[in-house]
Design a protein around this motif. Sequence first.
Motif, mmCIF file in Angstrom:
data_model
loop_
_atom_site.group_PDB
_atom_site.id
_atom_site.type_symbol
_atom_site.label_atom_id
_atom_site.label_comp_id
_atom_site.label_asym_id
_atom_site.label_seq_id
_atom_site.Cartn_x
_atom_site.Cartn_y
_atom_site.Cartn_z
ATOM 1 N N UNK A 37 11.100 2.295 -19.355
ATOM 2 C CA UNK A 37 9.996 1.329 -19.463
ATOM 3 C C UNK A 37 10.606 -0.058 -19.610
ATOM 4 N N UNK A 38 10.243 -0.988 -18.721
ATOM 5 C CA UNK A 38 10.782 -2.338 -18.888
ATOM 6 C C UNK A 38 9.740 -3.219 -19.581
ATOM 7 N N UNK A 39 10.251 -4.061 -20.476
ATOM 8 C CA UNK A 39 9.383 -4.969 -21.226
ATOM 9 C C UNK A 39 9.741 -6.380 -20.779
ATOM 10 N N UNK A 40 8.772 -7.062 -20.138
ATOM 11 C CA UNK A 40 9.084 -8.373 -19.570
ATOM 12 C C UNK A 40 8.069 -9.433 -20.000
ATOM 13 N N UNK A 41 8.483 -10.685 -19.895
ATOM 14 C CA UNK A 41 7.640 -11.807 -20.292
ATOM 15 C C UNK A 41 8.538 -12.972 -20.667
ATOM 16 N N UNK A 42 7.906 -14.133 -20.924
ATOM 17 C CA UNK A 42 8.677 -15.348 -21.250
ATOM 18 C C UNK A 42 9.566 -15.135 -22.476
ATOM 19 N N UNK A 43 10.519 -16.033 -22.617
ATOM 20 C CA UNK A 43 11.379 -16.011 -23.801
ATOM 21 C C UNK A 43 10.539 -16.290 -25.043
ATOM 22 N N UNK A 44 10.882 -15.620 -26.140
ATOM 23 C CA UNK A 44 10.280 -15.899 -27.450
ATOM 24 C C UNK A 44 8.882 -15.302 -27.674
ATOM 25 N N UNK A 118 -0.351 -17.194 -29.051
ATOM 26 C CA UNK A 118 -0.421 -18.578 -29.547
ATOM 27 C C UNK A 118 0.127 -19.571 -28.524
ATOM 28 N N UNK A 119 0.580 -19.064 -27.385
ATOM 29 C CA UNK A 119 1.242 -19.963 -26.432
ATOM 30 C C UNK A 119 0.669 -19.779 -25.028
ATOM 31 N N UNK A 120 -0.184 -20.717 -24.625
ATOM 32 C CA UNK A 120 -0.866 -20.603 -23.334
ATOM 33 C C UNK A 120 0.126 -20.464 -22.175
ATOM 34 N N UNK A 121 1.240 -21.199 -22.247
ATOM 35 C CA UNK A 121 2.173 -21.162 -21.104
ATOM 36 C C UNK A 121 2.713 -19.744 -20.877
ATOM 37 N N UNK A 122 2.844 -18.969 -21.953
ATOM 38 C CA UNK A 122 3.384 -17.598 -21.787
ATOM 39 C C UNK A 122 2.348 -16.694 -21.102
ATOM 40 N N UNK A 123 1.054 -17.016 -21.329
ATOM 41 C CA UNK A 123 -0.010 -16.267 -20.651
ATOM 42 C C UNK A 123 -0.097 -16.697 -19.183
ATOM 43 N N UNK A 124 0.043 -18.014 -18.978
ATOM 44 C CA UNK A 124 -0.023 -18.530 -17.604
ATOM 45 C C UNK A 124 1.147 -18.047 -16.748
ATOM 46 N N UNK A 125 2.208 -17.608 -17.404
ATOM 47 C CA UNK A 125 3.372 -17.085 -16.652
ATOM 48 C C UNK A 125 3.150 -15.658 -16.142
ATOM 49 N N UNK A 127 1.171 -14.146 -14.007
ATOM 50 C CA UNK A 127 1.160 -13.873 -12.554
ATOM 51 C C UNK A 127 2.563 -13.904 -11.959
ATOM 52 N N UNK A 128 3.424 -14.806 -12.477
ATOM 53 C CA UNK A 128 4.765 -14.873 -11.873
ATOM 54 C C UNK A 128 5.606 -13.651 -12.275
ATOM 55 N N UNK A 129 5.342 -13.081 -13.467
ATOM 56 C CA UNK A 129 6.056 -11.839 -13.831
ATOM 57 C C UNK A 129 5.576 -10.674 -12.962
ATOM 58 N N UNK A 130 4.286 -10.684 -12.667
ATOM 59 C CA UNK A 130 3.753 -9.619 -11.803
ATOM 60 C C UNK A 130 4.340 -9.766 -10.394
ATOM 61 N N UNK A 131 4.404 -11.025 -9.949
ATOM 62 C CA UNK A 131 5.009 -11.270 -8.616
ATOM 63 C C UNK A 131 6.460 -10.812 -8.576
ATOM 64 N N UNK A 132 7.169 -11.063 -9.688
ATOM 65 C CA UNK A 132 8.579 -10.639 -9.699
ATOM 66 C C UNK A 132 8.681 -9.119 -9.535
ATOM 67 N N UNK A 133 7.788 -8.393 -10.207
ATOM 68 C CA UNK A 133 7.771 -6.918 -10.056
ATOM 69 C C UNK A 133 7.514 -6.557 -8.593
ATOM 70 N N UNK A 134 6.546 -7.244 -7.999
ATOM 71 C CA UNK A 134 6.206 -6.938 -6.601
ATOM 72 C C UNK A 134 7.380 -7.250 -5.675
ATOM 73 N N UNK A 135 8.055 -8.367 -5.953
ATOM 74 C CA UNK A 135 9.216 -8.747 -5.134
ATOM 75 C C UNK A 135 10.295 -7.668 -5.183
ATOM 76 N N UNK A 136 10.379 -6.974 -6.310
ATOM 77 C CA UNK A 136 11.405 -5.932 -6.429
ATOM 78 C C UNK A 136 10.855 -4.565 -6.037
ATOM 79 N N UNK A 137 9.743 -4.618 -5.291
ATOM 80 C CA UNK A 137 9.157 -3.404 -4.707
ATOM 81 C C UNK A 137 8.828 -2.325 -5.738
ATOM 82 N N UNK A 138 8.358 -2.748 -6.877
ATOM 83 C CA UNK A 138 7.958 -1.749 -7.861
ATOM 84 C C UNK A 138 6.733 -1.004 -7.345
#
Length: 238
Positions: A37-44, A118-125, A127-138
């Motif tokens: 299971x991979x756990x991904x998302x912004x730093x912090x 508590x951090x909107x930017x981490x939520x706004x990121x 879609x880009x984490x989902x895209x990264x998964x898609x780019x790696x053909x998950x």
Amino acid sequence: MMEPLSNSKAVDNTHEEQFESSVTVIEKQAQKRIFKIIVIGDSNVGKTCLTYRFCCGKFPDKTEATIGVDFRERMVEVDKEQIKLQLWDTAGQERFRKSMVQHYYRNVHAVVFVYDVTKMSSFESMPSWIEECDRHNLNQEIPRILVGNKCDMTAKVAINTNLAQKFADSHSMPLFETSAKDDEKANHVEAIFMTLAHKLKNSKPMMTPFIAPTNLPSNVQVISLQDKKASEKDQCFC
Ligand SMILES: Nc1nc2c(ncn2[C@@H]2O[C@H](COP(=O)(O)OP(=O)(O)OP(=O)(O)O)[C@@H](O)[C@H]2O)c(=O)[nH]1
């Protein structure tokens, strides 16, 4: 004359018992399944704290930015089967991800996307984490879960549940809001990974690397069950 016979019988029994217990060990090892299971998302956002909470049962005393990837494992029981969850706690910082990224996405069974409530930017990121998964053909079929962490910081919550739920629904993911820090809310951390364990239980099996036990009687030869069809399993010991 009776003495040696009974002695020899006793030796045979021990041999048989040893054989049977070795077979049991081998069967158990062969049945054990391991899921990545991979756990991904912004730093912090708390990826390390979440995986630590699930695998070690507490909030870590201190954390540092993950470099590359950290692994944590925990055995869980699902419908009387012991399965191993191998959590890949990945680096959120781009500079610490580069060299490892290809490895994260190989043979993944489930993904946990984490943002900080508590951090909107981490939520706004997200879609880009989902895209990264898609780019790696998950594989689109593998279970994905959205996690809003740090819910204990109630006064600072910036992403309300409705907004997060809409996003989760639009990507067909369940949403969990949790806290790795707060002992009560940490129940949700357990729920996140146990939900995945239940989903994974019914997915295709992945055996652990086969390690033969060392205490086998000398007349027992071990052949790995992994490459055998189910119908051949009974012939694996000779
Ligand atoms: N209040 C609160 N703080 C948290 C929680 N989870 C993590 N933190 C804090 O957030 C900071 C970052 O936590 P980490 O778990 O290291 O974050 P990460 O996502 O693994 O960060 P990277 O390794 O850089 O990707 C630390 O100071 C933690 O103590 C939480 O549930 N509540």
